[in-house]
Scaffold this motif. Structure first.
Motif, PDB file in Angstrom:
ATOM      1  N   ALA A  47       2.845   8.451   3.496  1.00 36.32           N
ATOM      2  CA  ALA A  47       2.519   7.078   3.894  1.00 36.32           C
ATOM      3  C   ALA A  47       3.588   6.527   4.837  1.00 36.32           C
ATOM      4  O   ALA A  47       3.276   5.865   5.841  1.00 36.32           O
ATOM      5  CB  ALA A  47       2.386   6.195   2.659  1.00 36.32           C
ATOM      6  N   TRP A  70       0.862  -1.193   0.000  1.00 42.48           N
ATOM      7  CA  TRP A  70       0.000   0.000   0.000  1.00 42.48           C
ATOM      8  C   TRP A  70       0.898   1.242   0.000  1.00 42.48           C
ATOM      9  O   TRP A  70       1.589   1.515   0.967  1.00 42.48           O
ATOM     10  CB  TRP A  70      -0.913   0.014   1.222  1.00 42.48           C
ATOM     11  N   GLN A 129      -6.740   3.963  10.010  1.00 41.86           N
ATOM     12  CA  GLN A 129      -7.665   3.706   8.907  1.00 41.86           C
ATOM     13  C   GLN A 129      -8.169   5.004   8.284  1.00 41.86           C
ATOM     14  O   GLN A 129      -8.292   5.105   7.057  1.00 41.86           O
ATOM     15  CB  GLN A 129      -8.847   2.870   9.417  1.00 41.86           C
ATOM     16  N   ARG A 138       0.407  -1.496   5.125  1.00 40.17           N
ATOM     17  CA  ARG A 138      -0.720  -0.684   5.592  1.00 40.17           C
ATOM     18  C   ARG A 138      -0.756  -0.786   7.121  1.00 40.17           C
ATOM     19  O   ARG A 138      -0.987  -1.869   7.673  1.00 40.17           O
ATOM     20  CB  ARG A 138      -2.013  -1.184   4.979  1.00 40.17           C
ATOM     21  N   SER A 197      -5.527   7.458   0.347  1.00 40.99           N
ATOM     22  CA  SER A 197      -6.012   6.710  -0.812  1.00 40.99           C
ATOM     23  C   SER A 197      -6.899   7.580  -1.692  1.00 40.99           C
ATOM     24  O   SER A 197      -6.838   7.503  -2.925  1.00 40.99           O
ATOM     25  CB  SER A 197      -6.790   5.466  -0.351  1.00 40.99           C
ATOM     26  N   GLU A 225      -5.308   6.497   6.295  1.00 45.45           N
ATOM     27  CA  GLU A 225      -5.113   5.710   5.072  1.00 45.45           C
ATOM     28  C   GLU A 225      -6.190   6.027   4.030  1.00 45.45           C
ATOM     29  O   GLU A 225      -5.891   6.144   2.835  1.00 45.45           O
ATOM     30  CB  GLU A 225      -5.153   4.215   5.413  1.00 45.45           C
TER      31      GLU A 225
END
Length: 362
Positions: A313, A225, A261, A230, A268, A264
């Protein structure tokens, strides 16, 4: 300790620039939560003074007093020996780090020599003249010197991680003190931070190479990811190895997983927006006319955001490791690092077995 709080919950598709801004705000707030989890320290107080209230000068009384003095000094001696052992462990850790840096420098010199040999061979026409594409050379097809250096340094990083895993496993089985264990845990976390720095430098040379995990094994790439693991998914894998957790620790870990989450999801969404914008930029104008230089120039500028996304990230991964270290005890953190390292070892082993599996004839 205070639970990590979330600063945003994405309720709509946002632009890639808003995503990067939100992640920056999330990172700043993320750092503000949680006190450093301190290892239990042993404080031994010994009182070696005895009141000489008796005027008895017999050898029996004096002998008993001397015996008590010797017994009182034993705990102090034990602490001093333990502190000396801790200093020796810290000294050995510094020596290992120094040796690792020297190994990297030696590898860098070898890389320079190799690059010179490749350049001489290219000038002599051994590759192009022979009909072999330069993309098929070593270092996973990367002629770029920045990527070649990264692959070599990453190989050393994996070797050092394997050594640290063995050291952690031995230390946990030997039931060493929390002070000594803390040294190993902090060294292991710093080792991961070193990888993030290596990736940040290599991303400037070829962000696509880092983004799509060309430096990872096939099984590791399956879970990729934005150039790495991730955080929220990895927490699910590691949580069973932290038991027993207190109620407060369990709450903190759940809040951390939820924060990961949300971060992320924001990243994304930003990546999706960047992909859409990039496609529209490349396809702008009249297709089929053969002149696409302006569109490609505009697309190049937008691709710079890709480096930012990958760094964000990795920043999220680094913050997650730091937060877990603050939530857990030293011994729990050591078990977590050991489980994390073995998890990646198993993925690499799975990749090797998959690549060498027997295949039925066509």
């Amino acid at each position: 300790m205070n639970s990590p709080s979330t600063q945003f919950v994405p309720s709509r598709r946002i632009s890639m620039y808003e995503s990067v801004h939100q992640i920056g705000m999330w990172g700043e707030n993320f750092k503000g939560h949680g006190d450093q989890n301190t290892a239990a320290s042993m404080i031994v107080e010994a009182n070696s003074k005895l009141d000489n209230q008796s005027e008895d000068t017999s050898h029996g009384v004096m002998g008993t007093s001397s015996k008590y003095d010797q017994e009182a000094t034993k705990p102090v001696d034990k602490v001093q020996r333990r502190l000396a052992q801790n200093r020796e462990a810290a000294r050995k850790s510094r020596l290992r780090k120094k040796a690792y840096v020297q190994q990297l420098e030696t590898s860098r010199l070898k890389l320079i020599q190799l690059e010179q040999e490749v350049e001489r061979a290219r000038q002599q026409g051994l590759y192009i003249g022979g009909g072999v594409e330069t993309g098929h050379l070593g270092f996973s097809g990367a002629v770029n010197s920045g990527i070649a250096a990264f692959e070599m340094e990453y190989g050393h990083w994996v070797e050092e991680q394997n050594r640290q895993i063995c050291e952690l496993r031995t230390a946990l089985h030997a039931h060493i003190s929390d002070i000594e264990l803390r040294i190993l845990v902090e060294s292991g976390i710093s080792h991961y931070f070193g990888l993030f720095r290596l990736k940040s430098t290599a991303a400037k040379a070829d962000v696509f190479y880092l983004m799509f995990g060309m430096w990872r094994t096939s099984a590791e790439r399956f879970f990729l990811w934005i150039g790495g693991f991730r955080p929220s998914e990895l927490l699910k894998v590691l949580i069973p190895h932290f038991d027993p957790l207190t109620d407060q620790q369990l709450l903190d870990v759940c809040n951390l997983k939820q924060s990961c989450q949300q971060a992320e999801d924001a990243l994304s969404q930003g990546m999706d927006k960047l992909q859409q914008t990039l496609a529209e930029t490349v396809a702008a104008g009249q297709l089929g006319e053969g002149n696409y230089v302006p569109q490609i120039a505009n697309a190049m500028e937008k691709l710079e955001a890709l480096v930012c996304f990958m760094n964000q990230a990795d920043h999220l991964r680094q913050e997650t490791l730091q937060q877990m270290y603050r939530i857990l005890t030293t011994r729990q953190a050591a078990r977590g690092l050991l489980a994390l390292g073995e998890y990646f070892q198993r993925l690499r082993a799975l990749s090797s077995l998959w690549a060498t599996r027997p295949r039925e004839p066509a």
